[in-house]
Design a protein around this motif. Structure first.
Motif, mmCIF file in Angstrom:
data_model
loop_
_atom_site.group_PDB
_atom_site.id
_atom_site.type_symbol
_atom_site.label_atom_id
_atom_site.label_comp_id
_atom_site.label_asym_id
_atom_site.label_seq_id
_atom_site.Cartn_x
_atom_site.Cartn_y
_atom_site.Cartn_z
ATOM 1 N N VAL A 1 44.582 34.501 38.297
ATOM 2 C CA VAL A 1 45.404 35.686 38.508
ATOM 3 C C VAL A 1 46.807 35.266 38.922
ATOM 4 O O VAL A 1 46.991 34.512 39.874
ATOM 5 N N LYS B 1 50.159 41.013 40.496
ATOM 6 C CA LYS B 1 49.542 42.334 40.593
ATOM 7 C C LYS B 1 50.423 43.360 39.900
ATOM 8 O O LYS B 1 51.637 43.205 39.821
ATOM 9 N N ILE C 1 46.705 46.299 41.363
ATOM 10 C CA ILE C 1 45.559 45.742 40.641
ATOM 11 C C ILE C 1 45.946 44.357 40.132
ATOM 12 O O ILE C 1 47.024 44.179 39.563
ATOM 13 N N PRO C 2 45.084 43.352 40.334
ATOM 14 C CA PRO C 2 45.403 42.007 39.834
ATOM 15 C C PRO C 2 45.780 42.028 38.361
ATOM 16 O O PRO C 2 45.216 42.782 37.563
ATOM 17 N N SER D 1 37.340 37.417 34.840
ATOM 18 C CA SER D 1 38.038 37.808 36.063
ATOM 19 C C SER D 1 38.674 39.184 35.912
ATOM 20 O O SER D 1 38.605 40.023 36.824
ATOM 21 N N ASN E 1 37.707 42.598 38.151
ATOM 22 C CA ASN E 1 38.734 43.347 38.891
ATOM 23 C C ASN E 1 38.876 44.771 38.377
ATOM 24 O O ASN E 1 39.094 45.709 39.156
ATOM 25 N N THR F 1 39.761 41.114 45.953
ATOM 26 C CA THR F 1 40.228 40.788 44.618
ATOM 27 C C THR F 1 39.270 39.739 44.077
ATOM 28 O O THR F 1 39.051 38.709 44.721
ATOM 29 N N TYR F 2 38.676 40.005 42.932
ATOM 30 C CA TYR F 2 37.683 39.107 42.371
ATOM 31 C C TYR F 2 38.325 38.192 41.329
ATOM 32 O O TYR F 2 39.122 38.629 40.507
#
Length: 276
Positions: free
Chosen positions: A92, A95, A99-100, A112, A116, A273-274
């Motif tokens: 990442v 943002k 949101i990423p 990923s 997210n 945040t994943y």
């Protein structure tokens, strides 16, 4: 969360056909009535022995020497899960609207992004028209944004808001805390090319109103989201989105928290945040 889904808790245990009856407690708390009975000493002993056995097996497996005769992946006919350890790549880069964004142009970046995006689509912001449209503008491929907006406007209706305990306009009633969260458990690529990927995201979700007299207490659900993504404008974006129930584990013996405990947890613990 699934739109309008209602799930009932199963009373069975592992398909054994056995059930047990629980009497409601007198606390008056809508969350408190889900308390489980005390475990017997024999059951506690079995649990301890089981945990010790698992630890011994895990240690033995970790220390097992490799003689090169067996494949490192085990049975080649069995599906293999992707590694979850840090890869060293930065998936990442920034943002967009909270949101990423700026995911890597590879399978790891697609997974990923899907994880997210599942968090964003399951958030409480989706119940607010302006915030929902902003989310869609960020994560949906430009050619499909209008279609998604129309579809979700038809889903987030006054009736749906009332069904989950909100006011007609989607706002939270005074004295309550609205909870809508999605937590990805794992991801899987099922199809991919250089600029397209289909990703499944296994999730756990929370939905409901935390409050002393709530008739819609916060409940947990399990579901899998399938997203088709495309690489456009330098990032992964959603083309299509679908959802199905499960896989769901057998409910544990956890005591349900009180309304105050649940509301406090939601207010104090932020989301993640994943990334992979």
């Amino acid at each position: 969360m699934s739109l309008g889904d209602e799930r009932d808790a199963s009373g069975g245990y592992g398909g054994s056909g056995q059930t047990r009856t629980r009497l409601p407690e007198s606390s008056g708390d809508v969350y408190g009535g889900a308390r489980r009975g005390g475990r017997s000493s024999s059951r506690s002993l079995v649990t301890v022995v089981g945990v010790v056995a698992l630890l011994i097996a895990a240690i033995a497996f970790a220390n097992r020497g490799g003689d090169g005769s067996a494949s490192a992946g085990g049975d080649e006919n069995q599906p293999k899960s992707a590694a979850t350890a840090a890869s060293g790549a930065r998936p990442v880069q920034g943002k967009n609207g909270g949101i990423p964004a700026g995911f890597a142009h590879d399978q790891q970046g697609a997974e990923s992004a899907a994880a997210n995006y599942a968090v964003a689509l399951g958030s409480a912001d989706m119940f607010n028209k302006l915030k929902r449209d902003a989310i869609l503008q960020t994560i949906i491929t430009p050619s499909r944004v209008s279609e998604f907006e129309t579809t979700l406007d038809q889903a987030y209706t006054t009736a749906f808001n009332k069904n989950v305990g909100l006011n007609d306009d989607g706002s939270t009633p005074a004295g309550y805390t609205f909870v809508s969260r999605t937590s990805p458990i794992g991801t899987k690529i099922t199809e991919s090319t250089a600029n397209d990927a289909t990703v499944e995201v296994w999730c756990s979700g929370l939905l409901g109103l935390a409050g002393e007299n709530s008739t819609n207490p916060v409940t947990n659900s399990w579901f899998t989201i399938t997203m088709k993504l495309e690489w456009t404008d330098g990032d992964w974006k959603i083309v299509t989105h679908s959802q199905k129930d499960g896989p769901a584990p057998v409910p544990g013996d956890d005591r349900a928290s009180s309304a105050d405990e649940m509301a406090k947890a939601v207010e104090e613990y932020g989301g993640f945040t994943y990334a992979r």
